[in-house]
Design a protein around this motif. Structure first.
Motif, short mmCIF file in Angstrom:
data_model
loop_
_atom_site.label_atom_id
_atom_site.label_comp_id
_atom_site.label_asym_id
_atom_site.label_seq_id
_atom_site.Cartn_x
_atom_site.Cartn_y
_atom_site.Cartn_z
N TRP A 64 0.85 -1.12 0.00
CA TRP A 64 -0.09 0.01 0.05
C TRP A 64 0.78 0.96 0.01
CZ3 TRP A 64 -0.97 2.47 5.08
CH2 TRP A 64 -0.12 2.01 6.19
N GLU A 65 0.39 2.24 -0.21
CA GLU A 65 0.90 3.73 -0.25
C GLU A 65 0.31 4.58 0.89
OE1 GLU A 65 1.02 5.73 -4.00
OE2 GLU A 65 2.11 3.98 -5.10
N PHE A 66 1.20 5.47 1.51
CA PHE A 66 0.93 6.29 2.56
C PHE A 66 1.63 7.58 2.97
CE2 PHE A 66 1.22 7.05 7.33
CZ PHE A 66 -0.31 7.51 7.63
N TYR A 67 0.90 8.45 3.19
CA TYR A 67 1.67 9.80 3.37
C TYR A 67 1.91 9.93 5.04
CZ TYR A 67 2.64 14.71 3.80
OH TYR A 67 3.49 15.93 4.36
N ASN A 68 3.20 10.16 5.52
CA ASN A 68 3.33 10.11 6.89
C ASN A 68 3.59 11.34 7.17
OD1 ASN A 68 4.90 10.34 9.35
ND2 ASN A 68 5.18 8.31 9.13
N PRO A 69 2.49 12.06 8.05
CA PRO A 69 2.53 13.52 8.32
C PRO A 69 3.46 13.65 9.31
CG PRO A 69 0.82 12.54 9.30
CD PRO A 69 1.17 11.43 8.44
N LYS A 70 3.98 12.71 10.12
CA LYS A 70 5.10 13.31 10.86
C LYS A 70 6.62 13.38 10.01
CE LYS A 70 7.92 11.44 14.77
NZ LYS A 70 7.89 10.24 15.87
N LEU A 71 6.65 12.82 9.22
CA LEU A 71 8.03 12.74 8.49
C LEU A 71 7.74 13.63 7.21
CD1 LEU A 71 8.95 9.05 8.54
CD2 LEU A 71 9.74 10.96 10.01
N ALA A 72 6.47 14.12 6.86
CA ALA A 72 6.28 14.77 5.73
C ALA A 72 6.63 13.97 4.36
CB ALA A 72 6.79 16.22 5.65
N ARG A 73 6.65 12.56 4.42
CA ARG A 73 7.05 12.00 3.25
C ARG A 73 5.93 10.87 2.91
NH1 ARG A 73 11.36 14.24 1.34
NH2 ARG A 73 12.15 12.35 0.34
N HIS A 74 6.12 10.61 1.46
CA HIS A 74 5.08 9.59 1.03
C HIS A 74 6.13 8.47 1.08
CE1 HIS A 74 2.09 12.31 -0.65
NE2 HIS A 74 2.87 13.06 -0.69
N PHE A 75 5.22 7.06 1.22
CA PHE A 75 6.03 5.73 1.23
C PHE A 75 5.18 4.68 0.39
CE2 PHE A 75 7.62 7.87 5.03
CZ PHE A 75 8.96 7.75 4.98
N LYS B 248 6.44 -16.84 17.93
CA LYS B 248 5.44 -15.75 17.97
C LYS B 248 5.30 -15.03 16.95
CE LYS B 248 5.55 -11.41 21.08
NZ LYS B 248 5.99 -10.83 22.03
N LYS B 249 4.42 -14.25 16.38
CA LYS B 249 4.15 -13.66 15.05
C LYS B 249 4.71 -12.35 15.30
CE LYS B 249 0.86 -16.41 12.87
NZ LYS B 249 0.80 -17.53 13.86
N LEU B 250 5.54 -11.77 14.46
CA LEU B 250 5.86 -10.28 14.36
C LEU B 250 5.63 -9.68 13.19
CD1 LEU B 250 9.44 -10.76 16.11
CD2 LEU B 250 7.32 -10.25 17.21
N ARG B 251 5.43 -8.67 13.33
CA ARG B 251 5.00 -7.44 12.21
C ARG B 251 6.26 -7.22 11.70
NH1 ARG B 251 0.85 -3.63 10.46
NH2 ARG B 251 1.65 -2.03 9.24
N LEU B 252 6.53 -7.15 10.30
CA LEU B 252 7.67 -7.00 9.47
C LEU B 252 7.16 -5.83 8.38
CD1 LEU B 252 10.84 -6.79 8.72
CD2 LEU B 252 10.11 -8.81 7.41
N GLU B 253 7.84 -4.56 8.21
CA GLU B 253 7.33 -3.63 7.35
C GLU B 253 8.56 -3.02 6.96
OE1 GLU B 253 3.90 -0.89 7.73
OE2 GLU B 253 5.16 0.69 7.71
N PHE B 254 8.45 -2.94 5.51
CA PHE B 254 9.58 -2.10 4.50
C PHE B 254 8.88 -1.12 4.13
CE2 PHE B 254 10.56 -6.78 4.45
CZ PHE B 254 12.08 -6.65 4.77
N CYS B 255 9.46 0.18 4.21
CA CYS B 255 8.93 1.50 3.71
C CYS B 255 9.79 2.20 2.61
CB CYS B 255 8.57 2.57 4.63
SG CYS B 255 7.69 1.68 6.25
N PHE B 256 9.49 2.26 1.44
CA PHE B 256 10.30 2.92 0.38
C PHE B 256 9.75 4.04 0.22
CE2 PHE B 256 10.27 -1.67 -0.20
CZ PHE B 256 11.53 -2.09 -0.21
N ASP B 257 10.76 5.17 0.31
CA ASP B 257 10.36 6.44 0.08
C ASP B 257 10.09 6.70 -1.55
OD1 ASP B 257 10.32 9.36 0.05
OD2 ASP B 257 11.92 9.57 1.60
N ILE B 258 8.78 7.23 -1.51
CA ILE B 258 8.33 7.57 -3.24
C ILE B 258 8.04 9.15 -3.29
CG2 ILE B 258 7.81 5.23 -3.68
CD1 ILE B 258 4.67 6.22 -3.21
N THR B 259 8.64 10.10 -2.27
CA THR B 259 8.06 11.26 -2.14
C THR B 259 8.28 12.25 -3.58
OG1 THR B 259 8.65 11.42 0.07
CG2 THR B 259 8.26 13.52 -0.88
N ASP B 260 9.67 11.78 -4.01
CA ASP B 260 9.97 12.47 -5.13
C ASP B 260 8.99 12.21 -6.38
OD1 ASP B 260 11.85 14.11 -3.92
OD2 ASP B 260 13.47 12.53 -4.78
N ARG B 261 8.44 11.18 -6.30
CA ARG B 261 7.76 10.51 -7.46
C ARG B 261 6.31 11.06 -7.25
NH1 ARG B 261 5.78 4.48 -7.26
NH2 ARG B 261 3.84 5.57 -6.61
#
Length: 288
Positions: free
Chosen positions: A77-88, A100-113
């Protein structure tokens, strides 16, 4: 677990932000080096909730995707993080470690795009609006109807409260509000703004001569911009405005103003200047 042990689970990738969190308690267990730098975190993993550190929130994020995740499958999914002012661009999944199940997340900065996409969208919107203006001129033979239509187009494009034209009368040293468009529910001012002494517009004229445009984001305390004695901007709810000059040859003979513009503000100079060119075309080619 230590930072190194969590890093071994995912490899400490450097081209994106990566974190691990407990999907039940929301404890943030690991953030990679790039994420730590962007978030301003000290070395090692922080001891706090993921929503507080990553999003600056005091409670669980309303957009949390934990319920959508399962081991061995990525949710993207795509998301704008207002704290960082960046799109991911984000890839989430669940990993299993020590039963134990753990949440793993990768966030790629796509702000310029995203910024380029928004610029393109804005340009396309501008071109569509200008074409609309041209077709309006081509199909209208009455100057009043043509001006009303064009003012409506500009007001809608900028999501403005009011669009108006002032023309100077040098022989009388006055200026008149000759045309206006008002958003539904906004009060008209044109009847109050006739034969206004021209010297009240001196700050505007000087600014328009030097800069070619006026953009005021806040009128609080800016009494020098309220040249109309009978037009109380605070009473009318005007908190921002922009204006461009109307010229005959190189001389300023009036100006177009827009009160409380709320959209497409990056296109002020181009659209408004072209709009005034269209106005001059009307006066030259359309009969009253």
């Amino acid at each position: 677990m230590t930072y190194e042990e969590y890093s071994a689970l995912v490899m400490d990738v450097s081209d994106c932000i990566c974190y691990i969190a407990d999907p039940v308690t929301y404890d943030l267990l690991y953030v990679n080096r790039k994420g730590q730098r962007l978030l301003g975190l000290p070395d090692g993993f922080p001891q706090d909730k993921c929503y507080r550190i990553l999003q600056g929130k005091d409670s669980v994020c309303e957009f949390c995707t934990n319920a959508l995740l399962s081991p061995g499958r990525f949710h993207t999914w795509e998301f704008y993080n207002p704290k960082l002012a960046r799109h991911f661009f984000i890839r989430d999944t669940l990993i299993e470690h020590k039963d134990k199940k753990l949440r793993l997340e990768f966030c790629f900065d796509i702000t310029d795009r995203k910024r380029e996409e928004m610029k393109l969208k804005s340009r396309l919107s501008l071109e569509k609006t200008l074409v609309h203006c041209i077709y309006t001129l081509a199909g209208e033979k009455n100057i009043r109807h043509a001006m009303d239509s064009l003012f409506s187009i500009v007001g809608t494009y900028y999501n403005a409260q009011r669009v108006y034209l002032f023309e100077f009368n040098e022989s009388k040293q006055t200026m008149d509000n000759t045309y206006e468009w008002c958003r539904a529910g906004a009060p008209g001012e044109i009847d109050k703004l006739q034969s206004v002494p021209l010297h009240y517009a001196t700050p505007w004229i000087k600014r328009l001569e030097t800069d070619g445009i006026i953009v005021i984001n806040s009128l609080k305390g800016g009494h020098e911009w309220n040249f109309m004695e009978c037009h109380d901007v605070e009473q009318q709810g005007v908190h921002s405005l922009m204006a461009v000059p109307l010229r005959a040859e190189k001389k300023i003979i009036g100006f177009l103003g827009v009160d409380n513009p709320a959209a497409n503000l990056e296109d002020t100079r181009l659209l408004l200047s072209l709009f005034l060119s269209l106005c001059r075309t009307i006066w030259k080619n359309v009969g009253c």
